[in-house]
Design a protein around this motif. Structure first.
Motif, mmCIF file in Angstrom:
data_model
loop_
_atom_site.group_PDB
_atom_site.id
_atom_site.type_symbol
_atom_site.label_atom_id
_atom_site.label_comp_id
_atom_site.label_asym_id
_atom_site.label_seq_id
_atom_site.Cartn_x
_atom_site.Cartn_y
_atom_site.Cartn_z
ATOM 1 N N TYR A 1 -2.598 6.976 6.377
ATOM 2 C CA TYR A 1 -2.653 7.942 5.280
ATOM 3 C C TYR A 1 -2.898 9.338 5.868
ATOM 4 O O TYR A 1 -3.443 9.474 6.965
ATOM 5 C CB TYR A 1 -3.796 7.606 4.315
ATOM 6 C CG TYR A 1 -3.551 6.394 3.457
ATOM 7 C CD1 TYR A 1 -3.031 6.516 2.174
ATOM 8 C CD2 TYR A 1 -3.844 5.132 3.932
ATOM 9 C CE1 TYR A 1 -2.808 5.401 1.395
ATOM 10 C CE2 TYR A 1 -3.634 4.002 3.149
ATOM 11 C CZ TYR A 1 -3.115 4.150 1.882
ATOM 12 O OH TYR A 1 -2.894 3.043 1.111
ATOM 13 N N HIS A 2 -2.493 10.357 5.130
ATOM 14 C CA HIS A 2 -2.742 11.742 5.518
ATOM 15 C C HIS A 2 -3.395 12.447 4.317
ATOM 16 O O HIS A 2 -2.895 12.357 3.190
ATOM 17 C CB HIS A 2 -1.440 12.465 5.875
ATOM 18 C CG HIS A 2 -0.727 11.872 7.040
ATOM 19 N ND1 HIS A 2 -0.186 10.608 7.029
ATOM 20 C CD2 HIS A 2 -0.434 12.381 8.281
ATOM 21 C CE1 HIS A 2 0.395 10.359 8.199
ATOM 22 N NE2 HIS A 2 0.252 11.425 8.967
ATOM 23 N N PRO B 1 2.004 12.376 3.580
ATOM 24 C CA PRO B 1 2.631 11.197 4.192
ATOM 25 C C PRO B 1 1.755 9.950 4.133
ATOM 26 O O PRO B 1 0.541 10.010 4.341
ATOM 27 C CB PRO B 1 2.853 11.631 5.651
ATOM 28 C CG PRO B 1 2.808 13.124 5.635
ATOM 29 C CD PRO B 1 1.853 13.486 4.538
ATOM 30 N N VAL B 2 2.394 8.837 3.845
ATOM 31 C CA VAL B 2 1.794 7.512 3.974
ATOM 32 C C VAL B 2 2.877 6.613 4.562
ATOM 33 O O VAL B 2 3.963 6.506 3.995
ATOM 34 C CB VAL B 2 1.330 6.939 2.622
ATOM 35 C CG1 VAL B 2 0.714 5.541 2.834
ATOM 36 C CG2 VAL B 2 0.331 7.858 1.942
ATOM 37 N N LEU C 1 0.827 -1.204 0.000
ATOM 38 C CA LEU C 1 0.000 0.000 0.000
ATOM 39 C C LEU C 1 0.864 1.258 0.000
ATOM 40 O O LEU C 1 0.573 2.235 -0.690
ATOM 41 C CB LEU C 1 -0.933 -0.002 1.206
ATOM 42 C CG LEU C 1 -2.140 -0.935 1.144
ATOM 43 C CD1 LEU C 1 -2.932 -0.854 2.439
ATOM 44 C CD2 LEU C 1 -3.041 -0.587 -0.034
ATOM 45 N N VAL C 2 1.923 1.243 0.797
ATOM 46 C CA VAL C 2 2.812 2.407 0.846
ATOM 47 C C VAL C 2 3.525 2.575 -0.488
ATOM 48 O O VAL C 2 3.658 3.695 -0.999
ATOM 49 C CB VAL C 2 3.831 2.265 1.993
ATOM 50 C CG1 VAL C 2 4.831 3.413 1.964
ATOM 51 C CG2 VAL C 2 3.106 2.231 3.334
ATOM 52 N N TYR C 3 3.987 1.473 -1.061
ATOM 53 C CA TYR C 3 4.667 1.531 -2.358
ATOM 54 C C TYR C 3 3.768 2.148 -3.430
ATOM 55 O O TYR C 3 4.209 2.966 -4.239
ATOM 56 C CB TYR C 3 5.100 0.124 -2.770
ATOM 57 C CG TYR C 3 5.653 0.040 -4.175
ATOM 58 C CD1 TYR C 3 6.938 0.495 -4.472
ATOM 59 C CD2 TYR C 3 4.883 -0.488 -5.214
ATOM 60 C CE1 TYR C 3 7.438 0.432 -5.755
ATOM 61 C CE2 TYR C 3 5.376 -0.558 -6.500
ATOM 62 C CZ TYR C 3 6.660 -0.099 -6.777
ATOM 63 O OH TYR C 3 7.144 -0.164 -8.059
ATOM 64 N N ASN D 1 6.514 6.705 2.386
ATOM 65 C CA ASN D 1 6.734 7.338 1.098
ATOM 66 C C ASN D 1 7.593 8.591 1.268
ATOM 67 O O ASN D 1 7.940 8.990 2.384
ATOM 68 C CB ASN D 1 5.407 7.656 0.394
ATOM 69 C CG ASN D 1 4.597 8.731 1.124
ATOM 70 O OD1 ASN D 1 4.957 9.158 2.224
ATOM 71 N ND2 ASN D 1 3.515 9.173 0.509
ATOM 72 N N ARG D 2 7.932 9.226 0.158
ATOM 73 C CA ARG D 2 8.849 10.376 0.203
ATOM 74 C C ARG D 2 8.269 11.526 1.014
ATOM 75 O O ARG D 2 8.983 12.229 1.723
ATOM 76 C CB ARG D 2 9.158 10.855 -1.220
ATOM 77 C CG ARG D 2 10.156 10.004 -1.967
ATOM 78 C CD ARG D 2 10.645 10.727 -3.219
ATOM 79 N NE ARG D 2 9.547 11.016 -4.131
ATOM 80 C CZ ARG D 2 9.166 10.219 -5.119
ATOM 81 N NH1 ARG D 2 9.797 9.068 -5.309
ATOM 82 N NH2 ARG D 2 8.165 10.538 -5.914
ATOM 83 N N ALA D 3 6.942 11.740 0.894
ATOM 84 C CA ALA D 3 6.324 12.869 1.596
ATOM 85 C C ALA D 3 6.454 12.743 3.107
ATOM 86 O O ALA D 3 6.489 13.754 3.818
ATOM 87 C CB ALA D 3 4.849 12.987 1.204
ATOM 88 N N THR D 4 6.565 11.524 3.626
ATOM 89 C CA THR D 4 6.696 11.328 5.062
ATOM 90 C C THR D 4 7.943 12.018 5.596
ATOM 91 O O THR D 4 7.954 12.524 6.728
ATOM 92 C CB THR D 4 6.757 9.820 5.384
ATOM 93 O OG1 THR D 4 5.560 9.192 4.893
ATOM 94 C CG2 THR D 4 6.875 9.571 6.881
ATOM 95 N N ILE D 5 8.988 12.051 4.800
ATOM 96 C CA ILE D 5 10.253 12.648 5.237
ATOM 97 C C ILE D 5 10.066 14.128 5.554
ATOM 98 O O ILE D 5 10.575 14.638 6.559
ATOM 99 C CB ILE D 5 11.333 12.448 4.162
ATOM 100 C CG1 ILE D 5 11.577 10.948 3.938
ATOM 101 C CG2 ILE D 5 12.622 13.169 4.541
ATOM 102 C CD1 ILE D 5 12.504 10.644 2.770
ATOM 103 N N GLY D 6 9.324 14.841 4.706
ATOM 104 C CA GLY D 6 9.150 16.265 4.907
ATOM 105 C C GLY D 6 8.279 16.608 6.097
ATOM 106 O O GLY D 6 8.511 17.611 6.777
#
Length: 264
Positions: free
Chosen positions: A258-259, A122-123, A112-114, A136-141
Motif C-alpha cells: 500500500y502507499h 498505488p496498491v 485486497l487489491v480489488y 489498482n488504477r493509481a499504480t499505473i500513474g
C-alpha cells in the motif's frame, strides 16, 4: 443475514471504544465521536474506506479475508476472545452467503487489491519472484501500466532495473532499488522454485551492474514502512509511505504494498 448484522454491530461497538490517541492519532477539536472514525480504522487496517463502511453496514458481497480480520483486530485492540469471536462471525456470515472463506495466498492478495480500487494511491500485490499479480488504477500513474507488459516482464524487479521508465518515475532510484533488492534477498530463502530464482538473478545481473553489486552484498531487510518519492507525470514530485502487508496467510508466497500520503 443475522450473522452479517451481528458482525457489523460488533465492529461498530469496538470502534467506539478505541480513543484516537490510543491508535497514535491526534484527537483534534472538532471530533464529535469519542472513538475512531470509520475512515481512520480503514486507513490503519490498510483497506478501502468505502469497503470498511460497507462491512459495518452489513452489506452483502463484503467478505473480509482472515488477514484483514487480523488487521482489524489489531486496530480495534481486540483481546484473544474478541478476535476469535470476530473470526467466527465473519466465517458464519460467509457460510450464510454461500462463500468459501478459504482462499489461496494469491487470491487473498488479489482480493485486497480489488477492494482498494477506489484508493487514489498505488496498491499492488506481488509474489516471492517479484511478479506483479494485481494492481489498482493509481499504480499505473505512479509506476507503469503493467497490463501493457508481457507476462514474463510483469515483474517489479525487472521493471526497476530493466525499464528506463523506472529511473524517470523514481527520483531516488538507487536508494529505492537497493532497498527492494535487500528485501528480495531476505524473501529468496523461502522461494520454492530455486531454479527460476537462479535464472532471474542471472538475468538481472546481466542487465544491471548495480543489481549485481547489491545482490552480492548479501544485505537483507525486512518489509518495513519507508518513504518513496515519485515523479508523477501529472502531479509532479509526490512522496508516499510504503506499507507492506504480508500476513501469515499470505507469507511467504504473496504480499500487498500500500502507499499512503506522508502527512508529517
Amino acid at each position: 443475514m443475522p450473522h452479517r448484522e451481528e458482525l457489523a454491530g460488533f465492529l461498530r461497538s469496538r470502534r467506539a471504544r478505541v480513543r484516537p490517541e490510543d491508535a497514535g492519532l491526534p484527537r483534534g477539536h472538532r471530533r464529535r465521536l469519542s472513538g475512531l472514525r470509520r475512515e481512520e480504522v480503514a486507513l490503519l487496517a490498510g483497506v478501502s474506506s468505502t469497503w470498511y463502511t460497507y462491512l459495518e453496514q452489513g452489506r452483502r458481497g463484503v467478505n473480509p479475508s482472515r488477514q484483514v480480520l487480523d488487521s482489524l483486530a489489531r486496530v480495534l485492540r481486540l483481546d484473544d476472545d474478541e478476535t476469535r469471536h470476530l473470526h467466527r462471525l465473519a466465517d458464519q456470515a460467509a457460510v450464510d452467503a454461500g462463500i468459501d472463506a478459504d482462499l489461496s495466498p494469491a487470491e487473498l492478495a488479489r482480493e485486497l487489491v480489488y477492494l482498494s480500487e477506489e484508493i487514489p494511491y498505488p496498491v499492488y500485490a506481488a509474489d516471492v519472484h517479484c511478479d506483479v499479480i494485481a494492481w489498482n488504477r493509481a499504480t499505473i500513474g505512479y509506476y507503469t501500466d503493467f497490463s501493457q507488459l508481457s507476462a514474463e516482464r510483469r515483474n517489479m524487479m525487472w521493471w526497476l532495473i530493466g525499464s528506463p521508465e523506472a529511473r524517470e518515475r523514481l527520483p531516488d532510484w538507487e536508494d529505492d532499488v537497493q532497498d527492494v533488492v535487500a528485501r528480495w534477498r531476505r524473501v529468496s530463502a523461502s522461494v520454492a522454485d530455486q531454479a527460476r530464482l537462479r535464472a532471474q538473478v542471472a538475468e538481472y545481473r546481466r542487465i544491471s551492474p548495480e543489481f549485481a553489486a547489491w545482490w552480492d552484498s548479501h544485505d537483507v531487510r525486512e518489509h518495513r514502512t519507508r518513504g518513496r518519492r515519485f515523479n508523477h507525470p501529472r502531479l509532479g514530485i509526490v512522496t508516499l509511505r510504503l506499507i507492506v502487508v504480508d500476513s501469515a496467510e499470505m507469507v511467504p508466497s504473496s504480499f500487498v504494498v500500500y502507499h499512503a500520503p506522508v502527512t508529517r
